[in-house]
Design a protein around this motif. Structure first.
Motif, PDB file in Angstrom:
ATOM      1  N   HIS A   1       0.840  -1.147   0.034  1.00 65.62           N
ATOM      2  CA  HIS A   1      -0.014   0.120  -0.062  1.00 65.62           C
ATOM      3  C   HIS A   1       0.847   1.190   0.068  1.00 65.62           C
ATOM      4  O   HIS A   1       0.593   2.461  -0.860  1.00 65.62           O
ATOM      5  CB  HIS A   1      -0.886   0.172   1.039  1.00 65.62           C
TER       6      HIS A   1
ATOM      7  N   ASP B   1      -6.024  -6.729   2.696  1.00 64.83           N
ATOM      8  CA  ASP B   1      -4.741  -6.378   1.921  1.00 64.83           C
ATOM      9  C   ASP B   1      -4.863  -6.773   0.381  1.00 64.83           C
ATOM     10  O   ASP B   1      -6.085  -7.371  -0.024  1.00 64.83           O
ATOM     11  CB  ASP B   1      -3.639  -6.991   2.652  1.00 64.83           C
ATOM     12  N   ASP B   2      -3.949  -6.320  -0.243  1.00 64.54           N
ATOM     13  CA  ASP B   2      -4.103  -7.021  -1.595  1.00 64.54           C
ATOM     14  C   ASP B   2      -4.224  -8.652  -1.751  1.00 64.54           C
ATOM     15  O   ASP B   2      -3.774  -9.558  -0.533  1.00 64.54           O
ATOM     16  CB  ASP B   2      -2.740  -6.828  -2.549  1.00 64.54           C
TER      17      ASP B   2
ATOM     18  N   TRP C   1      -3.711   0.426   4.030  1.00 65.93           N
ATOM     19  CA  TRP C   1      -4.581   0.945   2.989  1.00 65.93           C
ATOM     20  C   TRP C   1      -5.039   2.067   3.383  1.00 65.93           C
ATOM     21  O   TRP C   1      -5.294   3.174   2.883  1.00 65.93           O
ATOM     22  CB  TRP C   1      -5.409  -0.202   2.406  1.00 65.93           C
TER      23      TRP C   1
ATOM     24  N   TYR D   1      -7.242   7.482  -4.994  1.00 68.32           N
ATOM     25  CA  TYR D   1      -8.069   6.648  -3.880  1.00 68.32           C
ATOM     26  C   TYR D   1      -9.597   7.021  -4.201  1.00 68.32           C
ATOM     27  O   TYR D   1     -10.295   7.592  -3.180  1.00 68.32           O
ATOM     28  CB  TYR D   1      -7.680   7.095  -2.518  1.00 68.32           C
TER      29      TYR D   1
ATOM     30  N   TYR E   1     -10.848  -0.656   0.898  1.00 65.30           N
ATOM     31  CA  TYR E   1      -9.881  -1.345   0.073  1.00 65.30           C
ATOM     32  C   TYR E   1     -10.695  -2.546  -0.525  1.00 65.30           C
ATOM     33  O   TYR E   1     -10.369  -2.980  -1.671  1.00 65.30           O
ATOM     34  CB  TYR E   1      -8.816  -1.741   0.772  1.00 65.30           C
TER      35      TYR E   1
END
Ligand code: SF4
Ligand code: SF4
Ligand code: SF4
Lengths: 745, 177
Positions: free
Chosen positions: A156, A482-483, A511, A527, A532
């Motif tokens: 991030h 998270d990703d 994030w 953004y 997220y």
């Protein structure tokens, strides 16, 4: 000495107000088990992937009826873990329950002439960081702001940095860890190893480990596959000055004299060529430079290597023949932490060459051809192009560095000298405890002291947080998105991490911090989401899934798109090297002015009364990150110093006795360490597990437990090819009495 | 039915995942454990042997801990699994003394506790927590009375040993060697 930026102890600050108890505070009926009333299905489970190490195993977080986290177990469909987390992953819930967690932002202030931290609101803390980043961009350009990152939160921040205009980004996983093997394999095969390693251990017939202690390093998939290989009768050859767990499971243990591995590798190459054990068709079809290699190693006989390595020539021949007979189902393992002696790329080259001669690259039981799920990027606006990035910090050094070199960023943060001006003036550090993940602490401290600004993001009051102007408390992986994990493996797969519970205290996901900072920096266009999860949902929809689906699945696998896991018999293959072939003779190294074929160089030996310091991992811990974890510190509270009985006798040291260490540069260990007198190590070296000897009192479980190897690593041997910091040229001696003058380095 | 466990010392790496998984699954307070790992080194440099063993209650066929328990708290259930009823237990510790394996501990809440072979999971068709988590898959749990079970087959085909056979307790945790 007073410095502009004093190191501040966080004790008692920001750690109060935790409302959860420690692990094991569930009040249950006498003798009742947690699961008597709660069966799988009754309770809720949400997907995650583990953040305790880089293996990123997918799992399920289980919650009880009150919504409290009970446990985390491996995801049954995950290629990284096959339903089984390692001890650190199982004990990962301790990261959430750790009562020493950071739970509020902190800002450095002056109080009564002393520097200290005070609790701050998020608005204040973020405002201060944004203000400094703006000032930095105006004064020196955004490139002068550097990011040191590790783990998921780093991703991030990396996006934030790119949007802000800085590509001055580095992770210690390259120059302090696996960099040399990536450079060595790339120069040979035109491909790096990457993570997880594409080693086909489960189907191998012969696994060769050189200083790699699988089973003590708990890289889950490798440990599991090594066990499968043992079941299938594979032979293991372990080269290690220490009788490691892996050595105990090996057909051959070669207790090599430390720092001489390259001589052994060259002798193996010699035997494999001279005895015709190599894969002739493979070498003929895929490689270049064989004749030059053959001439090069002609005199590097096992007898020659014996004098250097102390491994007897017959053993060298037998082990070479064993590899030859198993080929191509043989793996000479590239290792992971390979920054040892400064010629590590060359050692990795020798490993790569051996694998090429044995024809194991692209073959079953050797190295498989990995494939990664491709996820489209969220449609962010285009990033500005920085005027310079991490490559400029190399200042013409390390021509084969493929990834940013952390130590080069540290160098570039030091005040000018020798015609070099200071390039970097501010840092953000996320998820990496630099004083322990990098050697040469005095240099690091000097660099930090030269900065205009430093902010640190962490879940715990790790040592690095004490250097920060602003500390941001991150929530743990149980509390955040998270990703998506999309790492290459035998089959492409993705895994979702989602929050199981609300963030504790005022901790926040990375994030969120980045979005807030982005908005304050005028980067709102980057953004365009509230949460997220919207980004993840968008990405998932592009590949025919959705967040909703992934919340139920956790892991999704796809069939491979590319043909085969291995090369087909005689298949024409073009390698990504200058010649398009596997380069036994590395033209890329030659044109950069380095040895195109690896040579053995002797490294400094311990002075009299000193012993080479070797360090490694324990299965229950990941670096210093887990030292304070209540569950994991319960399994292993402190490290010990392995010492051969002969050495112990000379020093009159008994098993379990505590000693202080002093190294060749006069650095003392802050704490004493218990000696483990054991036959399992040679007499010219000592061994300890990395990550202990924490100096922060705020880490109540880890403080003062065991000793820190990093404190003893004050001399580094830089790999001129890719900038790796070789750390095994440090020697220690012992002090039975507490040293009077503890020199804090 | 005779439940038993077999642990392959050739594969165990001593990682202690079995220990932490048990602690979490069974709410064992930190500082205590129902299973543990031992390391035995034999020989001298460079001719060495290392055996790593995950140990726990052996659910003995001839269990002194059950015989000596004054309250009947220590008892045997299906498959020969030895359990302690925490409500009946008065914490006298006689069983702790009688066990040759040091498999029992005094729970801070005032009763004696030990490995249950995760019978609560087994009854639901699951493997014990330690077995299900072990990254090397070196632990096997099953019914010895069923000759076709994986564990029966392993014990037929592999060399094995039990701990302290001389104590005569007929332990039911087997180590493949
Ligand atoms: S190997 Fe262990 S610590 Fe690493 S990600 Fe997997 S479970 Fe977590
Ligand atoms: S989890 Fe498995 S490999 Fe690890 S110590 Fe226990 S039995 Fe051994
Ligand atoms: S191992 Fe000890 S506690 Fe377990 S059944 Fe045998 S004697 Fe009883």
């Amino acid at each position: 000495m007073a410095t502009r930026r004093d190191f501040i102890k966080i004790t008692g600050l920001g750690v109060a107000g935790l409302t959860v108890g420690g692990v094991g505070t569930y009040q249950l009926l006498k003798g009742a088990s947690l699961w008597d009333s709660a069966t799988i299905g009754d309770v809720e489970r949400v997907p995650t992937y583990c953040e305790v190490c880089f293996w990123k195993c997918a799992g399920w977080t289980y919650k009880d009826k009150e919504g409290k986290i009970m446990k985390v177990v491996g995801h049954e469909d995950d290629p990284h873990c096959d339903g089984r987390l390692c001890p650190r992953g199982t004990g990962g819930i301790g990261m959430y329950y750790d009562t020493d967690r950071l739970t509020t932002p902190l800002i450095r202030v002056m109080e009564n002439g002393k520097q200290t931290y005070r609790k701050a609101s998020w608005d204040e803390a973020l405002g201060l960081i944004a203000e400094n980043m703006k000032a930095m961009a105006e004064k020196y350009g955004p490139e002068s702001m550097a990011l040191f990152n590790h783990g998921s939160s780093g991703d991030h921040f990396e996006r934030l940095f790119r949007a802000y205009g800085s590509g001055t980004i580095a992770a210690p996983s390259y120059a302090q860890c696996r960099g040399p093997r990536e450079a060595g394999f790339k120069a040979t095969f035109g491909a790096t190893i990457g993570s997880p390693e594409p080693t086909d251990i489960r189907d191998t017939r012969c696994l060769v480990l050189i200083g790699s202690h699988i089973g003590e390093n708990m890289h889950n998939g490798q440990v599991q596959e090594m066990s499968d290989a043992i079941d299938r009768g594979a032979d293991i050859i372990t080269v290690d000055p220490r009788f490691s767990t892996a050595a105990s499971k090996s057909k051959y243990w070669l207790p090599i004299k430390p720092a001489t591995d390259l001589a052994l590798l060259l002798a193996w190459i010699h035997v494999i060529i001279e005895e015709g054990l190599y894969d002739k068709d493979y070498v003929e079809q895929y490689t270049t430079g064989f004749e030059r290699l053959k001439n090069h190693v002609r005199r590097m006989t096992p007898e020659w290597a014996y004098g250097i390595t102390t491994i007897d020539p017959e053993t060298i021949r037998q082990t070479a023949r064993l590899m030859g007979s198993a080929a191509p189902a043989v793996i000479v393992h590239p290792g992971r932490h390979v920054t040892w002696y400064g010629d590590d790329t060359q050692r990795s080259r020798a490993i790569a060459i051996l694998n090429a001669l044995l024809g194991s690259w692209g073959r079953r039981g050797g190295f498989f051809l990995k494939e990664k799920a491709s996820l489209p990027n969220y449609p962010y606006p285009a990033n500005p192009t920085p005027k310079w990035d991490w490559k400029a910090t190399l200042r013409g050094r390390y021509p084969l560095a493929d990834e940013a070199v952390t130590n080069a960023l540290v160098d570039a943060s030091l005040p000018g000298g020798e015609g070099q001006e200071q390039m970097i003036h501010g840092w953000i550090v996320t998820g990496t405890n630099l004083p322990q993940s990098m050697p040469e602490k005095p240099r690091l401290q000097k660099a930090i002291d030269s900065l205009d600004f430093i902010a640190v993001v962490d879940t715990m009051p790790m040592e690095i947080t004490g250097y920060a102007d602003v500390v941001l408390p991150e929530c743990t992986y149980f509390e955040r998105y998270d990703d998506l994990r999309a790492a290459p493996h035998r089959e492409p797969s993705i895994a979702l991490r989602m929050p199981a519970v609300e963030p504790l205290g005022e901790s926040k996901p990375a994030w969120w911090m980045c979005k807030q900072l982005g908005e304050r920096l005028g980067l709102s266009a980057f953004y365009p989401y509230e949460d997220y999860s919207e980004v993840l949902d968008w990405q998932l929809k592009q590949v025919g899934s959705s967040l909703e689906e992934m919340k139920h699945l956790g892991v999704k696998r796809w069939p491979r798109k590319s043909a085969d896991l291995y090369f087909k018999e005689g298949e024409a293959v073009t390698f990504n090297t200058p010649s398009g072939k596997i380069e036994l003779y590395a033209s890329e190294l030659e044109s950069a002015g380095f040895d195109p074929l690896p040579n053995y160089t002797a490294h400094p030996e311990p002075p009299e009364g000193f012993y080479r310091l070797i360090y490694g991992r324990a299965p229950m811990h990941t670096f210093s990150r887990t030292a304070n974890n209540p569950n994991l510190s319960d399994l292993m509270k402190e490290n010990d110093l392995w010492m051969n009985p002969k050495v112990a006798q000379i020093w009159g040291i008994e098993n379990g006795q505590k000693v202080w260490m002093r190294n060749q540069d006069g650095a003392y260990s802050s704490f004493p360490i218990k000696v483990r007198v054991t036959e399992r190590i040679r007499w010219d070296c000592v061994y300890m597990v990395h990550g202990f000897g924490q100096t922060r009192e705020a880490l109540t479980r880890a403080f003062g437990k065991g000793a820190s190897d990093s404190e003893m690593i004050t001399t580094v041997m830089i790999d001129p090819i890719m900038g790796g910091q070789g750390m095994r040229g440090n020697f220690v001696t012992f002090s039975i009495e507490e040293p009077k003058q503890v020199q804090s380095l | 039915m005779r439940y038993a466990m077999a642990i392959d010392t050739k594969k165990c790496v001593g990682c202690s995942d079995c220990v932490v998984a048990c602690q979490i699954e069974n709410n064992v307070p930190l500082g205590y454990c129902r299973d543990w790992v031992t390391e035995t080194v034999s020989g001298s440099y460079p001719n060495l042997d290392l055996e790593l063993r995950s140990e726990r209650c052996n659910h003995c066929d001839n269990a002194p801990c059950v015989r000596c328990c004054p309250t009947g708290a220590s008892h045997i259930v299906e498959g020969g699994v030895v359990l302690v009823d925490g409500f009946k237990c008065i914490g006298c510790g006689a069983c702790i003394e009688s066990c040759p394996y040091d498999a029992r501990y005094s729970h801070p809440d005032g009763y004696v506790d030990k490995c249950t072979f995760c019978i609560h999971r087994v009854r639901k068709g699951l493997q014990p927590a330690c077995v299900s988590v072990c990254p090397t898959k070196c632990m096997y749990f099953g019914d010895l009375d069923d000759p076709s079970s994986e564990i029966s087959e392993l014990l037929q085909n592999r060399k094995w040993k039990v701990l302290a056979p001389e104590a005569g307790t007929k332990p039911q945790v087997y180590y493949l060697i």
